[in-house]
Write a protein that holds these residues in place. Sequence first.
Motif, mmCIF file in Angstrom:
data_model
loop_
_atom_site.group_PDB
_atom_site.id
_atom_site.type_symbol
_atom_site.label_atom_id
_atom_site.label_comp_id
_atom_site.label_asym_id
_atom_site.label_seq_id
_atom_site.Cartn_x
_atom_site.Cartn_y
_atom_site.Cartn_z
ATOM 1 N N GLY A 121 0.813 -1.213 0.000
ATOM 2 C CA GLY A 121 0.000 0.000 0.000
ATOM 3 C C GLY A 121 0.841 1.256 0.000
ATOM 4 N N VAL A 122 1.884 1.282 0.808
ATOM 5 C CA VAL A 122 2.759 2.455 0.875
ATOM 6 C C VAL A 122 3.480 2.629 -0.461
ATOM 7 C CG1 VAL A 122 4.847 3.392 1.948
ATOM 8 C CG2 VAL A 122 3.039 2.425 3.374
ATOM 9 N N LYS A 123 3.985 1.540 -1.016
ATOM 10 C CA LYS A 123 4.687 1.607 -2.301
ATOM 11 C C LYS A 123 3.751 2.149 -3.385
ATOM 12 C CE LYS A 123 7.515 -1.148 -5.418
ATOM 13 N NZ LYS A 123 8.111 -2.454 -5.673
ATOM 14 N N SER A 124 2.530 1.656 -3.401
ATOM 15 C CA SER A 124 1.543 2.106 -4.383
ATOM 16 C C SER A 124 1.219 3.581 -4.191
ATOM 17 C CB SER A 124 0.277 1.260 -4.260
ATOM 18 O OG SER A 124 -0.728 1.737 -5.111
ATOM 19 N N ALA A 125 1.034 3.989 -2.941
ATOM 20 C CA ALA A 125 0.704 5.386 -2.656
ATOM 21 C C ALA A 125 1.851 6.316 -3.041
ATOM 22 C CB ALA A 125 0.363 5.549 -1.181
ATOM 23 N N LEU A 126 3.079 5.895 -2.809
ATOM 24 C CA LEU A 126 4.230 6.735 -3.138
ATOM 25 C C LEU A 126 4.523 6.770 -4.630
ATOM 26 C CD1 LEU A 126 6.664 5.876 -0.208
ATOM 27 C CD2 LEU A 126 5.322 7.963 -0.528
ATOM 28 N N ALA A 127 4.104 5.740 -5.354
ATOM 29 C CA ALA A 127 4.365 5.668 -6.792
ATOM 30 C C ALA A 127 3.739 6.847 -7.526
ATOM 31 C CB ALA A 127 3.848 4.352 -7.354
ATOM 32 N N GLN A 128 2.624 7.356 -7.051
ATOM 33 C CA GLN A 128 1.970 8.476 -7.729
ATOM 34 C C GLN A 128 2.782 9.758 -7.641
ATOM 35 O OE1 GLN A 128 -1.746 9.712 -5.956
ATOM 36 N NE2 GLN A 128 -1.076 9.015 -3.933
ATOM 37 N N TYR A 129 3.717 9.823 -6.700
ATOM 38 C CA TYR A 129 4.547 11.016 -6.551
ATOM 39 C C TYR A 129 5.874 10.912 -7.288
ATOM 40 C CZ TYR A 129 1.191 12.073 -2.913
ATOM 41 O OH TYR A 129 0.035 12.318 -2.238
ATOM 42 N N SER A 130 6.147 9.745 -7.828
ATOM 43 C CA SER A 130 7.400 9.545 -8.559
ATOM 44 C C SER A 130 7.269 10.101 -9.959
ATOM 45 C CB SER A 130 7.740 8.058 -8.652
ATOM 46 O OG SER A 130 7.943 7.527 -7.374
ATOM 47 N N ALA A 131 8.243 10.881 -10.358
ATOM 48 C CA ALA A 131 8.236 11.408 -11.715
ATOM 49 C C ALA A 131 8.767 10.331 -12.655
ATOM 50 C CB ALA A 131 9.126 12.645 -11.787
ATOM 51 N N PRO A 132 8.109 10.124 -13.784
ATOM 52 C CA PRO A 132 8.627 9.164 -14.743
ATOM 53 C C PRO A 132 10.041 9.569 -15.158
ATOM 54 C CG PRO A 132 6.422 9.877 -15.382
ATOM 55 C CD PRO A 132 6.875 10.728 -14.235
#
Length: 139
Positions: free
Chosen positions: A123-134
Amino acid sequence: MYTQSWQRLLDQAGQRPEAMSLASVGPAGSGSADGELKHSAKPWSDAAGTVHSLQTDTTKAKDTLTTAHAGAEAGTAGLACMGALTSVLASWELRLTAVHRECASLEPALRETARAQGEVDAGVKSALAQYSAPSGEGR
């Protein structure tokens, strides 16, 4: 760095403050874990497996004790040691039953902890993925 009472305890134990750290975190400045707390479901799953084995072993031990004492009264009628032997058997049966029950209650809790940690990590990994810039894009 530490209160006097903590420092006194550390001194008595022969521990130097810089030598103390969490098992899952490397010492400060070591670069071994970058100071990040890391965890895994494995210790919880391993503990659950150990508790399950202990639960099985206590049942076997209790059965073995009961079988070993079967018929002992017939050959020792009137001897004072029979009362002590019966008392010891009853005491061990109580202890083994208590361990068995404790293990039965611990195993599901340990397995649930391992499962929950995996879900939290995902869940944390998924939530943080949205903040990662491609790759290649700046923010």
